[in-house]
Design a protein around this motif. Structure first.
Motif: not given
Length: 163
Positions: A57-58, A65-70
């Motif tokens: 995301a920005m 930004l980095v997001f690690i989700i199921p």
């Protein structure tokens, strides 16, 4: 270090090995074009709650930004922005993914991007013994502990998925 597929070395795997983190790799068929997270979970015979996707995301052109989700969950942009200390964020346009991260859609690993970005792992990962994330190539996943992933990516555990 336990590995199922010793012949494939991506940048993400080289970094994991250099940090002496235990991991395993698992490959899956990509010819059918189904490489979304739920398909990956099915193809690797893993419960969806153990397979995570990497989203970029920005907050601005320079704040990624980095997001690690199921794989079965959806990123809550409001929660994600708050966790990252911004008022608002948007998903990075897919056409910019490779330029910004060095990875392609379906093969975007949270490990080994072109630059180190602030990284957040959804908090539900903390209760897991292991999780899978992309190993940096479509058709290849790596299994490691959530704490090892957080260590190598300098990530924080936060609540960022939609309820």
């Amino acid at each position: 270090m336990a590995k199922k597929n010793k012949s494939i070395k991506t940048n993400a795997i080289r970094i994991i090995e250099s940090e002496q983190i235990q991991y395993e790799t698992r490959s899956y068929e990509i010819a059918d074009g189904h490489n979304d997270g739920l398909s990956v979970a099915s193809k690797t015979n893993e419960p969806a709650e153990h397979v995570y996707k990497t989203l970029v995301a920005m907050a601005s052109k320079t704040d990624l930004l980095v997001f690690i989700i199921p794989v079965s969950d959806e990123l809550d942009l409001k929660k994600a922005a708050k966790a990252a200390g911004f008022k608002k964020i948007d998903m990075l346009p897919m056409k910019e993914l490779t330029k910004e991260t060095g990875y392609v859609k379906g093969g975007c690993s949270p490990v080994g991007m072109k630059k180190e970005f602030p990284t957040f792992i959804d908090q539900q990962a903390q209760i897991l013994d292991y999780l899978y994330v992309s190993a940096g190539k479509v058709g290849l996943q790596m299994k490691l502990t959530p704490s090892d992933l957080a260590q190598v990516t300098r990530a924080q555990f936060v609540n960022v998925v939609k309820d």
